[in-house]
Enzyme design. Structure first.
Site, mmCIF file in Angstrom:
data_model
loop_
_atom_site.group_PDB
_atom_site.id
_atom_site.type_symbol
_atom_site.label_atom_id
_atom_site.label_comp_id
_atom_site.label_asym_id
_atom_site.label_seq_id
_atom_site.Cartn_x
_atom_site.Cartn_y
_atom_site.Cartn_z
ATOM 1 N N LEU A 1 0.830 -1.210 0.000
ATOM 2 C CA LEU A 1 0.000 0.000 0.000
ATOM 3 C C LEU A 1 0.863 1.259 0.000
ATOM 4 C CD1 LEU A 1 -2.715 -1.344 2.432
ATOM 5 C CD2 LEU A 1 -3.027 -0.801 0.015
ATOM 6 N N ASN B 1 -14.238 3.650 3.302
ATOM 7 C CA ASN B 1 -15.222 2.678 3.827
ATOM 8 C C ASN B 1 -15.059 2.474 5.346
ATOM 9 O OD1 ASN B 1 -13.013 0.960 4.111
ATOM 10 N ND2 ASN B 1 -13.427 -0.154 2.210
ATOM 11 N N HIS C 1 -12.363 -8.326 6.503
ATOM 12 C CA HIS C 1 -11.317 -7.887 5.575
ATOM 13 C C HIS C 1 -10.507 -9.098 5.104
ATOM 14 C CE1 HIS C 1 -8.242 -5.295 3.774
ATOM 15 N NE2 HIS C 1 -7.393 -6.236 4.171
ATOM 16 N N ARG D 1 31.024 10.595 -9.113
ATOM 17 C CA ARG D 1 29.690 11.233 -9.090
ATOM 18 C C ARG D 1 29.641 12.367 -10.108
ATOM 19 N NH1 ARG D 1 29.545 15.619 -4.450
ATOM 20 N NH2 ARG D 1 31.732 15.673 -3.899
ATOM 21 N N GLU E 1 12.139 10.676 -1.413
ATOM 22 C CA GLU E 1 12.790 9.605 -2.171
ATOM 23 C C GLU E 1 11.793 8.556 -2.662
ATOM 24 O OE1 GLU E 1 13.837 10.716 0.796
ATOM 25 O OE2 GLU E 1 15.711 11.728 0.267
ATOM 26 N N PHE F 1 20.181 7.250 1.093
ATOM 27 C CA PHE F 1 18.772 7.634 1.169
ATOM 28 C C PHE F 1 17.900 6.814 0.223
ATOM 29 C CE2 PHE F 1 20.937 11.853 2.224
ATOM 30 C CZ PHE F 1 21.149 11.446 3.537
ATOM 31 N N HIS G 1 27.947 9.211 -2.649
ATOM 32 C CA HIS G 1 28.390 9.271 -1.259
ATOM 33 C C HIS G 1 28.382 7.900 -0.591
ATOM 34 C CE1 HIS G 1 27.684 13.364 -2.350
ATOM 35 N NE2 HIS G 1 28.300 13.770 -1.257
HETATM 36 C C1 LIG Z 1 2.476 -1.305 3.096
HETATM 37 C C2 LIG Z 1 1.420 -2.298 3.500
HETATM 38 N N1 LIG Z 1 1.130 -2.497 4.804
HETATM 39 C C3 LIG Z 1 0.212 -3.398 5.175
HETATM 40 C C4 LIG Z 1 -0.467 -4.132 4.225
HETATM 41 C C5 LIG Z 1 -1.472 -5.183 4.651
HETATM 42 N N2 LIG Z 1 -2.853 -4.724 4.292
HETATM 43 C C6 LIG Z 1 -3.464 -5.142 3.186
HETATM 44 S S1 LIG Z 1 -4.957 -4.445 2.985
HETATM 45 C C7 LIG Z 1 -4.820 -3.595 4.434
HETATM 46 C C8 LIG Z 1 -5.931 -2.695 4.901
HETATM 47 C C9 LIG Z 1 -6.252 -1.699 3.842
HETATM 48 O O1 LIG Z 1 -7.362 -0.953 4.198
HETATM 49 P P1 LIG Z 1 -7.916 0.155 3.218
HETATM 50 O O2 LIG Z 1 -6.788 0.880 2.591
HETATM 51 O O3 LIG Z 1 -8.884 0.962 3.987
HETATM 52 O O4 LIG Z 1 -8.628 -0.683 2.089
HETATM 53 P P2 LIG Z 1 -9.994 -1.461 2.188
HETATM 54 O O5 LIG Z 1 -9.661 -2.895 2.079
HETATM 55 O O6 LIG Z 1 -10.646 -1.141 3.502
HETATM 56 O O7 LIG Z 1 -10.780 -0.960 1.073
HETATM 57 C C10 LIG Z 1 -3.604 -3.866 5.047
HETATM 58 C C11 LIG Z 1 -3.170 -3.285 6.348
HETATM 59 C C12 LIG Z 1 -0.121 -3.921 2.874
HETATM 60 N N3 LIG Z 1 -0.682 -4.612 1.891
HETATM 61 N N4 LIG Z 1 0.784 -2.988 2.538
#
Ligand SMILES: Cc1ncc(C[n+]2csc(CCOP(=O)(O)OP(=O)(O)O)c2C)c(N)n1
Length: 614
Positions: free
Chosen positions: A120, A180, A255, A311, A358, A383, A407
């Site tokens: 995500l 949601n 979920h 560099r 970044e 970085f 660097h």
């Molecule tokens: C960087 C990251 N952290 C954690 C997860 C695990 N994860 C998958 S879906 C989710 C919840 C997402 O909720 P939301 O963005 O509200 O989407 P919804 O399913 O509620 O529509 C999590 C924590 C992931 N896929 N990516």
């Protein structure tokens, strides 16, 4: 069918819900409730706003649709079915199955998917890159639509994306946040507080449109407004997770859980049964990307023995390679240190300042790669580790991006360990299909920059802060996957292996050893992945299999690791002393720090003596 009315769109939305349930129940895995909340918005987008030729996904005029909440893949794939590009059978038998292109989270294995998502916080920043290409490079009116989760909004990278989208006035970008209220384990930080989201989004310079995400009239209007906006739009759609099936709608604990078969049956009845609508949405306006004249690449030439930092050679060569109009440079607000600014001086219209963001810098490179550009992104090597998940995902996206990290190592001296990259080789070598280059002098650095532009996948160049003598004449070539024997004689008793600053230390060590009557071969390992196993085996065989590897990097996963893996693959036994940075460095001069780390010329010479004298 051609969708005419909002009732038609409702029918499609119900189909998307039903299909999301059916495919995830068939797979026994997936995220149906995350798909159901966004089905209304996506049905309206697909039928009335997404200008896309489904038969020609490579049409440069197509809009782009990115599911930043990649776990809603059942919804995306159900849209593909509704667009007529995958069959119901493929969706029901292929979803999440071994060998199928309908993977758990979308990847560009599918021709309608631009980038891999599922980690995500990445799809929106990637979308910023595509939108940059549309507005400033292609100069085409395509739009970039990104579906985001509300829990996903907790990722800082989403806000880097809004910030840069507003800075570059990316009116062609629309984020749709599926608010949601629920995340994975329970409620999100802000719940249904659309006002709070709107204030934040507006503060970042984007246009917020809060709507009821299940009111098709409101959705249609908001999507229409977005298309006409003069800055990036963020549609905040208040929705209910699992919408349309009372047993799961807006309930915690659903979920990422497919509905059990008997529940799925009840859900399908409640949603009005199966449908198999194929819809036709709007087509893109015909158009081709702007073309720019191509020039001759003429690499900088350096005098043997002149002291030039790699560099600087990187920046100068990048400016030279800029004669290719598809080459783009991205900076993380250190362009005067990485010397990417050499490119900016010559081609300001193809240079994007990403400021100290970044993750967004790497994501923008991925987005530019989607549109076929040749992006180079540069910052301090240390970085880049901040953007590592983006780099990892860019490999899954099958992106072609070039990264330069300056660097490197303790050699940077006084600035201290916060600025020293001591993990970057390990990190970059571990990326799927990556190329890792580490030139020691300006001539090889310049040559390899040109090679980077030609190469696909994730290509990384590590550069050094200090200026060291040019070792090679201007016309020398440095094929990727090669190595150079810099010094050799038939009497060599030991091979010294280095890259970057340690190659210079190896050469000084060889001089010192010569004074002691020990003849040492020196190997420049400018290509760490792929690595020249033949050159390593040949050097080892010629020098009694005695080797010293010296690197300005922590011992794990760096040059020593690469060398040992090569010998292991070749089933060739060696006596190897591995000199690397083992302690936690502080500040000092480069010489003091390299001595303390045990990678100075004196320490390399001592290791070689120990090996030779046994
Ligand atoms: C960087 C990251 N952290 C954690 C997860 C695990 N994860 C998958 S879906 C989710 C919840 C997402 O909720 P939301 O963005 O509200 O989407 P919804 O399913 O509620 O529509 C999590 C924590 C992931 N896929 N990516």
């Amino acid at each position: 069918m051609t969708v005419q009315t909002l009732d038609d769109i409702h029918e499609l939305a119900q189909q998307l819900r039903v299909d999301s349930i059916r495919c995830s129940t068939a797979a026994g895995s997936g995220h149906p409730t995350s798909s159901m909340s966004a089905a209304d918005v996506m049905a309206a987008l697909l039928t009335r706003h997404l200008r896309y030729d489904w038969q020609r996904p490579d049409d440069p005029a197509n809009d782009h649709l990115i599911f930043s909440k990649g776990h809603a893949s059942p919804l995306l794939y159900s849209m593909f079915k509704a667009a007529g590009v995958i069959t119901d059978e493929e969706l029901m038998t292929g979803y999440r199955q071994f060998g199928s292109r309908l993977e758990g989270h979308p990847t560009p294995v599918l021709p309608w998917v631009d980038v891999a998502t599922g980690s995500l916080g990445q799809g929106l920043p990637d979308g910023v890159g595509v939108a940059l290409a549309g507005r400033y490079l292609d100069e085409l009116p395509y739009r970039v639509w990104v579906l985001c989760g509300d829990s996903e909004m907790a990722e800082g990278s989403m806000w880097e994306a809004f910030d840069k989208a507003a800075y570059y006035r990316l009116s062609n970008l629309t984020a749709i946040v599926d608010v949601n209220r629920l995340g994975q384990r329970g409620p999100t930080e802000l719940g249904w507080d659309l006002d709070a989201y709107a204030k934040r989004v507006e503060a970042f310079g984007c246009h917020a449109i809060p709507i009821d995400g299940h009111d098709l009239g409101e959705i249609d209007k908001a999507l229409g407004h977005a298309a006409e906006a003069d800055r990036p739009t963020v549609i905040l759609a208040r929705t209910r997770k699992g919408r349309g099936f009372d047993e799961v709608e807006d309930r915690e604990g659903w979920h990422g859980r497919p509905l059990p078969a008997e529940m799925a049956e009840r859900a399908i009845v409640e949603l009005g049964g199966e449908r198999h609508l194929i819809v036709t949405g709007p087509r893109p306006e015909a158009g081709s990307p702007r073309t720019r004249p191509s020039g001759e690449v003429s690499l900088p030439r350096y005098e043997l023995g002149a002291k030039v930092a790699t560099r600087l050679a990187f920046g100068q060569a990048l400016a030279a390679v800029g004669a290719r109009p598809d080459v783009i440079a991205l900076d993380g607000e250190v362009g005067n240190s990485t010397h990417a600014e050499e490119f900016a001086k010559k081609y300001p219209e193809r240079y994007f300042e990403m400021f100290i963001a970044e993750q967004q810098m790497v994501a923008a490179a991925v987005g530019l790669s989607v549109r076929g550009y040749v992006p180079f992104a540069a910052t301090f090597a240390a970085f880049l580790s901040r953007a590592y998940d983006f780099i990892r995902m860019s490999a899954i996206s099958q992106a072609n991006i070039r990264l330069s990290g300056s660097h490197a190592g303790v050699e940077i001296g006084a600035d201290g360990p916060s600025q020293m990259a001591l993990e970057d080789i390990a990190m970059m070598r571990a990326v799927h299909g990556s190329t890792v280059l580490y030139p020691s002098d300006a001539t090889s650095a310049a040559y390899l920059v040109q090679e980077m532009a030609e190469r696909s996948g994730i290509v990384y160049m590590r550069t050094t802060r200090g200026a060291y003598p040019v070792l090679y004449p201007p016309d020398e070539t440095f094929p990727v996957g090669g190595a150079k024997v810099v010094r050799s004689s038939p009497d060599d008793q030991v091979t010294l292996i280095g890259a970057g600053v340690t190659l210079h230390n190896c050469l000084a060590a060889a001089d010192e050893l010569g004074r002691d009557g020990i003849s040492a071969r020196v190997l420049d390992l400018y290509s760490l992945k792929p690595i020249d196993t033949d050159a390593l085996v040949a050097a080892a065989s010629a020098t009694g299999n005695r080797l010293v590897v010296a690197e300005d990097h922590y011992p794990q996963g760096g040059i020593g690791g690469a060398v040992l893996e090569a010998f292991s693959d070749a089933n060739h036994r060696v006596h190897l002393i591995h000199l690397a940075v083992r302690g936690l460095p502080g500040s000092g001069t480069p010489a003091e720090l390299m001595e303390a780390a045990g990678i100075s010329a004196a320490r390399i010479a001592q290791a070689a003596r120990d090996l030779v004298r046994g």
